[in-house]
Design a protein around this motif. Structure first.
Motif, mmCIF file in Angstrom:
data_model
loop_
_atom_site.group_PDB
_atom_site.id
_atom_site.type_symbol
_atom_site.label_atom_id
_atom_site.label_comp_id
_atom_site.label_asym_id
_atom_site.label_seq_id
_atom_site.Cartn_x
_atom_site.Cartn_y
_atom_site.Cartn_z
ATOM 1 N N GLU A 115 0.834 -1.200 0.000
ATOM 2 C CA GLU A 115 0.000 0.000 0.000
ATOM 3 C C GLU A 115 0.869 1.250 0.000
ATOM 4 O O GLU A 115 0.581 2.223 -0.709
ATOM 5 N N ASP A 116 1.956 1.249 0.769
ATOM 6 C CA ASP A 116 2.848 2.417 0.833
ATOM 7 C C ASP A 116 3.476 2.710 -0.525
ATOM 8 O O ASP A 116 3.647 3.876 -0.895
ATOM 9 N N PHE A 117 3.853 1.665 -1.256
ATOM 10 C CA PHE A 117 4.428 1.879 -2.586
ATOM 11 C C PHE A 117 3.424 2.586 -3.481
ATOM 12 O O PHE A 117 3.773 3.526 -4.206
ATOM 13 N N TYR A 118 2.178 2.137 -3.438
ATOM 14 C CA TYR A 118 1.162 2.741 -4.291
ATOM 15 C C TYR A 118 0.916 4.199 -3.918
ATOM 16 O O TYR A 118 0.765 5.066 -4.796
ATOM 17 N N ARG A 119 0.881 4.515 -2.646
ATOM 18 C CA ARG A 119 0.476 5.848 -2.197
ATOM 19 C C ARG A 119 1.604 6.879 -2.247
ATOM 20 O O ARG A 119 1.342 8.076 -2.205
ATOM 21 N N GLU A 120 2.846 6.451 -2.335
ATOM 22 C CA GLU A 120 3.963 7.395 -2.333
ATOM 23 C C GLU A 120 4.362 7.740 -3.762
ATOM 24 O O GLU A 120 4.582 6.849 -4.585
ATOM 25 N N PRO A 121 4.504 9.020 -4.113
ATOM 26 C CA PRO A 121 4.267 10.178 -3.238
ATOM 27 C C PRO A 121 2.952 10.892 -3.526
ATOM 28 O O PRO A 121 2.519 11.738 -2.758
ATOM 29 N N HIS A 122 2.284 10.575 -4.671
ATOM 30 C CA HIS A 122 1.202 11.440 -5.124
ATOM 31 C C HIS A 122 -0.184 10.941 -4.820
ATOM 32 O O HIS A 122 -1.145 11.698 -4.909
ATOM 33 N N HIS A 123 -0.352 9.668 -4.462
ATOM 34 C CA HIS A 123 -1.699 9.159 -4.169
ATOM 35 C C HIS A 123 -2.069 9.483 -2.722
ATOM 36 O O HIS A 123 -1.401 9.066 -1.794
ATOM 37 N N PHE A 135 12.055 -1.855 -14.287
ATOM 38 C CA PHE A 135 12.532 -2.329 -12.983
ATOM 39 C C PHE A 135 13.974 -2.826 -13.071
ATOM 40 O O PHE A 135 14.787 -2.569 -12.188
ATOM 41 N N ARG A 136 14.309 -3.515 -14.134
ATOM 42 C CA ARG A 136 15.646 -4.078 -14.264
ATOM 43 C C ARG A 136 16.696 -3.037 -14.636
ATOM 44 O O ARG A 136 17.848 -3.134 -14.224
ATOM 45 N N GLN A 137 16.324 -2.032 -15.414
ATOM 46 C CA GLN A 137 17.298 -1.055 -15.886
ATOM 47 C C GLN A 137 17.703 -0.047 -14.824
ATOM 48 O O GLN A 137 18.814 0.469 -14.839
ATOM 49 N N LYS A 144 17.073 6.786 -14.154
ATOM 50 C CA LYS A 144 16.606 7.907 -13.351
ATOM 51 C C LYS A 144 15.076 7.931 -13.309
ATOM 52 O O LYS A 144 14.400 7.715 -14.313
ATOM 53 N N ASN A 145 14.532 8.185 -12.111
ATOM 54 C CA ASN A 145 13.080 8.270 -11.885
ATOM 55 C C ASN A 145 12.353 6.962 -12.187
ATOM 56 O O ASN A 145 11.153 6.956 -12.490
ATOM 57 N N HIS A 146 13.079 5.836 -12.090
ATOM 58 C CA HIS A 146 12.457 4.569 -12.447
ATOM 59 C C HIS A 146 11.295 4.199 -11.525
ATOM 60 O O HIS A 146 10.323 3.591 -11.969
ATOM 61 N N ARG A 147 11.334 4.591 -10.255
ATOM 62 C CA ARG A 147 10.208 4.291 -9.364
ATOM 63 C C ARG A 147 8.949 5.042 -9.815
ATOM 64 O O ARG A 147 7.846 4.483 -9.822
ATOM 65 N N LYS A 148 9.111 6.304 -10.205
ATOM 66 C CA LYS A 148 7.965 7.083 -10.678
ATOM 67 C C LYS A 148 7.392 6.486 -11.957
ATOM 68 O O LYS A 148 6.170 6.429 -12.139
ATOM 69 N N LYS A 172 5.463 3.351 -11.107
ATOM 70 C CA LYS A 172 4.171 3.673 -10.496
ATOM 71 C C LYS A 172 3.165 4.119 -11.547
ATOM 72 O O LYS A 172 1.970 3.832 -11.446
ATOM 73 N N GLY A 173 3.654 4.831 -12.573
ATOM 74 C CA GLY A 173 2.772 5.206 -13.670
ATOM 75 C C GLY A 173 2.240 3.990 -14.405
ATOM 76 O O GLY A 173 1.051 3.913 -14.736
ATOM 77 N N TYR A 174 3.119 3.029 -14.647
ATOM 78 C CA TYR A 174 2.686 1.782 -15.295
ATOM 79 C C TYR A 174 1.684 1.021 -14.420
ATOM 80 O O TYR A 174 0.729 0.413 -14.930
ATOM 81 N N ILE A 175 1.911 1.027 -13.106
ATOM 82 C CA ILE A 175 0.990 0.333 -12.204
ATOM 83 C C ILE A 175 -0.395 0.966 -12.262
ATOM 84 O O ILE A 175 -1.423 0.263 -12.257
ATOM 85 N N ASP A 176 -0.455 2.306 -12.347
ATOM 86 C CA ASP A 176 -1.749 2.978 -12.502
ATOM 87 C C ASP A 176 -2.452 2.512 -13.774
ATOM 88 O O ASP A 176 -3.663 2.230 -13.772
ATOM 89 N N ILE A 177 -1.700 2.442 -14.867
ATOM 90 C CA ILE A 177 -2.287 1.991 -16.138
ATOM 91 C C ILE A 177 -2.779 0.558 -16.006
ATOM 92 O O ILE A 177 -3.891 0.219 -16.444
#
Length: 302
Positions: A100-108, A148-150, A153-157, A160-165
């Motif tokens: 849940e924390d992964f999903y909500r950080e930082p913008h949800h 995830f493998r590469q 820069k900004n790979h977590r963001k 998270k965008g892909y997870i939203d999709i």
């Protein structure tokens, strides 16, 4: 039944390599097949997971439903849901698992289940798809895996965008396949949203630091008032969607919190009782024994 509190514990239990991140992991089924336990008895973990099975023998069960005899399938599970599987080493597909924390950080700002209440439904029906849909879903999982493998820069963001999709795509598929055969589709969607809101309120009401005077988060009336509905109506909707009384959902959540505190903290029984909003510790002890057949101290010592 085993309950895995961290991704590290979960990966160790199913016999795959440790995750790179504490709150997110993604893999192909093929890479797991070399070492994973092909048969897992019922267990629980504290994460959301979405999987794409393209082919493979055997089955996995989440909640009340199984992937047995299904071909291309998206299936998912939520924290504390009972999971088990009995699979052959021929599975082809992908999965993501995250907190849940992964999903909500930082913008949800809201819990994941407020936007995607199908994740809270006890009717976690595996979603079948045609060839075109499976290609589209596979592309999303491949993009997540490569990002995830590469570790650019900004790979977590980006992830998270892909997870939203992915969540939006699964939600759309869920709505298409769960619609009734009559004209009550919108009514059912309203019911599912009410279930999601109810379960979210339960989780929020037992978060640390909450204080109540004259109110009890153990009662259905407490939530009905916040949702501006009659308790009987709320209970009827909960039963219709989950086949479970509203009060039982509250009890299940309280029991899960109690077991976690008994297992993972040194808090006294009295302190745990007060944290879970029992005015008298013996009321908590009676509830716990009724649910599990043993006292809180017996559970902790076991």
């Amino acid at each position: 039944m085993n309950h895995y509190h961290t991704l590290q514990d979960y990966c160790r239990a199913i016999n795959i390599s440790a995750p790179k991140w504490q709150d997110f992991d993604t893999r192909t089924f093929e890479e797991n097949m070399k070492t994973v336990h092909h048969k897992m008895p019922p267990f629980k973990h504290e994460f959301y997971a979405i999987a794409l099975k393209l082919e493979g023998s055997g089955f996995t069960t989440t909640g009340n439903y199984s992937t047995k005899d299904l071909a291309a399938t998206v299936f998912f599970n939520s924290p504390y849901q009972i999971i088990q599987w009995d699979i052959a080493p021929d599975w082809n597909g992908y999965y993501v698992i995250f907190s849940e924390d992964f999903y909500r950080e930082p913008h949800h700002q809201h819990r994941i289940t407020e936007q995607f209440p199908f994740l809270l439904s006890d009717h976690t029906v595996p979603l079948t798809m045609d060839e075109n849909e499976s290609v589209l879903f596979e592309k999303i999982f491949i993009d997540i895996l490569e990002e995830f493998r590469q570790e650019q820069k900004n790979h977590r963001k980006v992830i998270k965008g892909y997870i939203d999709i992915l969540l939006l795509k699964v939600a759309r598929l869920f709505q298409e396949q769960s619609k009734p055969n009559d004209n009550n589709r919108e009514e059912r969607n309203k019911d599912i949203r009410m279930v999601g809101r109810f379960k979210t309120l339960i989780e929020e009401s037992f978060q640390p630091g909450k204080l109540y005077e004259g109110e009890s988060p153990h009662q259905v009336q407490f939530y009905a008032e916040q949702m501006h509905v009659h308790p009987n109506h709320l209970n009827a909707v909960i039963r219709r969607i989950t086949d479970t009384p509203a009060s039982e959902l509250i009890q299940k959540h309280v029991l899960a919190l109690a077991k976690s505190r008994l297992k993972n903290t040194s808090l006294s029984i009295k302190e745990i009782a007060y944290e879970l909003h029992y005015n008298y510790p013996n009321h908590f002890a009676n509830f716990f024994k009724k649910q599990l057949g043993m006292t809180p101290n017996q559970y902790r010592n076991s």
